[in-house]
Design an enzyme around this catalytic site. Structure first.
Site, mmCIF file in Angstrom:
data_model
loop_
_atom_site.group_PDB
_atom_site.id
_atom_site.type_symbol
_atom_site.label_atom_id
_atom_site.label_comp_id
_atom_site.label_asym_id
_atom_site.label_seq_id
_atom_site.Cartn_x
_atom_site.Cartn_y
_atom_site.Cartn_z
ATOM 1 C CE LYS A 13 -1.854 -1.192 3.971
ATOM 2 N NZ LYS A 13 -1.127 -2.434 4.312
ATOM 3 N NE ARG A 88 -4.811 -1.326 10.238
ATOM 4 C CZ ARG A 88 -3.782 -0.801 9.609
ATOM 5 N NH1 ARG A 88 -3.905 0.303 8.935
ATOM 6 N NH2 ARG A 88 -2.632 -1.419 9.631
ATOM 7 N NE ARG A 128 7.825 -1.597 6.274
ATOM 8 C CZ ARG A 128 6.504 -1.613 6.384
ATOM 9 N NH1 ARG A 128 5.756 -1.148 5.408
ATOM 10 N NH2 ARG A 128 5.945 -2.137 7.449
ATOM 11 N NE ARG A 161 5.779 0.399 10.274
ATOM 12 C CZ ARG A 161 4.677 0.183 9.572
ATOM 13 N NH1 ARG A 161 4.570 0.681 8.342
ATOM 14 N NH2 ARG A 161 3.692 -0.534 10.052
ATOM 15 N NE ARG A 172 2.439 -4.563 11.358
ATOM 16 C CZ ARG A 172 3.522 -4.351 10.628
ATOM 17 N NH1 ARG A 172 4.703 -4.802 11.045
ATOM 18 N NH2 ARG A 172 3.449 -3.691 9.502
HETATM 19 P P1 AP5 Z 1 4.925 -1.384 1.944
HETATM 20 O O1 AP5 Z 1 4.393 -0.807 0.678
HETATM 21 O O2 AP5 Z 1 5.644 -0.471 2.846
HETATM 22 O O3 AP5 Z 1 3.742 -2.151 2.729
HETATM 23 P P2 AP5 Z 1 2.365 -1.631 3.304
HETATM 24 O O4 AP5 Z 1 1.249 -2.334 2.599
HETATM 25 O O5 AP5 Z 1 2.301 -0.143 3.329
HETATM 26 O O6 AP5 Z 1 2.439 -2.272 4.759
HETATM 27 P P3 AP5 Z 1 2.461 -1.649 6.217
HETATM 28 O O7 AP5 Z 1 3.282 -2.559 7.048
HETATM 29 O O8 AP5 Z 1 2.811 -0.209 6.221
HETATM 30 O O9 AP5 Z 1 0.933 -1.809 6.583
HETATM 31 P P4 AP5 Z 1 0.310 -1.893 7.947
HETATM 32 O O10 AP5 Z 1 -1.116 -1.877 7.572
HETATM 33 O O11 AP5 Z 1 0.732 -2.995 8.801
HETATM 34 O O12 AP5 Z 1 0.870 -0.585 8.716
HETATM 35 P P5 AP5 Z 1 0.253 0.840 9.021
HETATM 36 O O13 AP5 Z 1 1.372 1.803 9.003
HETATM 37 O O14 AP5 Z 1 -0.953 1.099 8.217
HETATM 38 O O15 AP5 Z 1 5.849 -2.623 1.545
HETATM 39 C C1 AP5 Z 1 6.504 -3.417 2.526
HETATM 40 C C2 AP5 Z 1 7.918 -3.796 2.034
HETATM 41 O O16 AP5 Z 1 7.814 -4.627 0.882
HETATM 42 C C3 AP5 Z 1 8.786 -2.598 1.614
HETATM 43 O O17 AP5 Z 1 10.107 -2.835 2.009
HETATM 44 C C4 AP5 Z 1 8.650 -2.556 0.089
HETATM 45 O O18 AP5 Z 1 9.827 -2.042 -0.515
HETATM 46 C C5 AP5 Z 1 8.445 -4.025 -0.264
HETATM 47 N N1 AP5 Z 1 7.517 -4.204 -1.384
HETATM 48 C C6 AP5 Z 1 6.380 -3.495 -1.638
HETATM 49 N N2 AP5 Z 1 5.760 -3.956 -2.749
HETATM 50 C C7 AP5 Z 1 6.515 -4.997 -3.194
HETATM 51 C C8 AP5 Z 1 6.381 -5.903 -4.302
HETATM 52 N N3 AP5 Z 1 5.334 -5.806 -5.171
HETATM 53 N N4 AP5 Z 1 7.321 -6.857 -4.460
HETATM 54 C C9 AP5 Z 1 8.370 -6.960 -3.577
HETATM 55 N N5 AP5 Z 1 8.561 -6.133 -2.525
HETATM 56 C C10 AP5 Z 1 7.623 -5.163 -2.327
HETATM 57 O O19 AP5 Z 1 -0.248 0.650 10.549
HETATM 58 C C11 AP5 Z 1 0.645 0.477 11.612
HETATM 59 C C12 AP5 Z 1 -0.132 0.396 12.932
HETATM 60 O O20 AP5 Z 1 -0.840 1.629 13.166
HETATM 61 C C13 AP5 Z 1 -1.207 -0.680 13.017
HETATM 62 O O21 AP5 Z 1 -0.672 -1.926 13.398
HETATM 63 C C14 AP5 Z 1 -2.146 -0.084 14.072
HETATM 64 O O22 AP5 Z 1 -1.644 -0.280 15.373
HETATM 65 C C15 AP5 Z 1 -2.103 1.403 13.772
HETATM 66 N N6 AP5 Z 1 -3.161 1.844 12.837
HETATM 67 C C16 AP5 Z 1 -2.966 2.409 11.604
HETATM 68 N N7 AP5 Z 1 -4.151 2.704 11.033
HETATM 69 C C17 AP5 Z 1 -5.116 2.322 11.897
HETATM 70 C C18 AP5 Z 1 -6.539 2.348 11.853
HETATM 71 N N8 AP5 Z 1 -7.203 2.843 10.783
HETATM 72 N N9 AP5 Z 1 -7.214 1.857 12.934
HETATM 73 C C19 AP5 Z 1 -6.568 1.374 14.010
HETATM 74 N N10 AP5 Z 1 -5.218 1.308 14.099
HETATM 75 C C20 AP5 Z 1 -4.493 1.781 13.051
HETATM 76 ZN ZN ZN Z 2 2.288 1.321 4.901
#
Ligand code: AP5
Ligand code: ZN
Length: 214
Positions: A13, A88, A128, A161, A172
């Site tokens: 994402k 979410r 990452r 992170r 997660r």
């Molecule tokens: P990347 O694109 O960074 O992955 P992502 O989908 O953004 O994953 P996240 O880990 O950021 O999602 P998340 O939902 O767990 O975290 P969030 O910050 O939202 O890609 C990952 C890696 O793979 C990178 O190194 C990239 O280079 C590589 N890559 C990407 N695409 C690739 C491909 N096609 N092929 C190969 N490699 C690839 O949330 C964090 C925390 O915040 C949550 O756990 C929760 O506690 C809180 N939170 C956030 N939003 C809410 C909400 N709405 N409600 C409640 N709690 C929330």
């Molecule tokens: Zn992300």
């Protein structure tokens, strides 16, 4: 365009968002990034959110609602936005977001579902690296920086992170399957969901996204 990007941790994402944002002039609202900034700045919100985030659990709905409500009203978001990591839970989708948009007389155009097998995600998450001030994302194997540990543009150090460990990833993923997958069903019933093959290389995923948004 008003888009939701939904998918498990590491599904891509945050990697696709900046590309879509540039191409369609949208604003990128990532609740995870906003919460991490609040934690780093030790704001009241950050203090409350920290523990759940470090455990890989969702932060309570009411904490997230405040930040997204403020963000969605920004003038820069009126032409369209990418929601990355929100909604979410079904409460966030049905009670919060849909209500907010109804008041503005708008609605979500598309929900991009980053469909991918859990087994692939550990390698993506543990490899990452992030440039903290811009959110630019690298991967030690799949998208390495020119100089290991340093951002390509600024030369500043990259960080990992705190929740990017195999152990926290398990919680997660559990939260994703239990609380977030029902959000995909919710929008499927409205006919808004497009499934992407998120296991493909980044460029191929970008092409799929572009075809969807034609
Ligand atoms: P990347 O694109 O960074 O992955 P992502 O989908 O953004 O994953 P996240 O880990 O950021 O999602 P998340 O939902 O767990 O975290 P969030 O910050 O939202 O890609 C990952 C890696 O793979 C990178 O190194 C990239 O280079 C590589 N890559 C990407 N695409 C690739 C491909 N096609 N092929 C190969 N490699 C690839 O949330 C964090 C925390 O915040 C949550 O756990 C929760 O506690 C809180 N939170 C956030 N939003 C809410 C909400 N709405 N409600 C409640 N709690 C929330
Ligand atoms: Zn992300």
């Amino acid at each position: 365009k008003r888009l939701i990007l939904i998918g498990p941790p590491g599904s891509g994402k945050g990697t696709q968002s900046p590309i879509i944002k540039e191409e369609y002039c949208l604003c990128h609202l990532a609740t995870g990034d906003m919460l991490r900034a609040a934690v780093a700045a030790k704001t009241p919100l950050g203090v409350k959110a920290k523990e759940a985030m470090e455990k890989g659990e969702l932060v309570s709905d009411d904490l997230v609602v405040g930040i997204i409500d403020e963000a969605i009203k920004r003038p820069s978001c009126q032409k369209g936005f990418i929601l990355d990591g929100f909604p979410r839970t079904v409460v966030q989708a049905e009670k919060v977001l849909d209500d907010m948009l109804a008041k503005q007389g708008t609605k979500i155009d598309k929900v991009l579902n980053f469909a991918i097998d859990d087994a692939i995600l550990e390698e993506r998450i543990t490899g990452r690296w992030i440039h903290p001030s811009t959110g630019r994302t690298y991967h030690s194997k799949f998208a390495p920086p020119k100089v290991p540990g340093l951002d390509d543009v600024t030369g500043e150090p990259l960080i990992q992170r705190k929740d990017d460990t195999a152990a926290v990833l398990k919680s997660r993923l559990e939260a994703f399957h239990r609380q977030t997958e029902p959000v995909i069903d919710y929008y499927s019933k409205k006919g808004a969901v497009v499934n992407l093959h998120a296991e493909k290389p980044p460029k191929e995923v970008t092409t799929e996204v572009q075809k969807t948004l034609l």
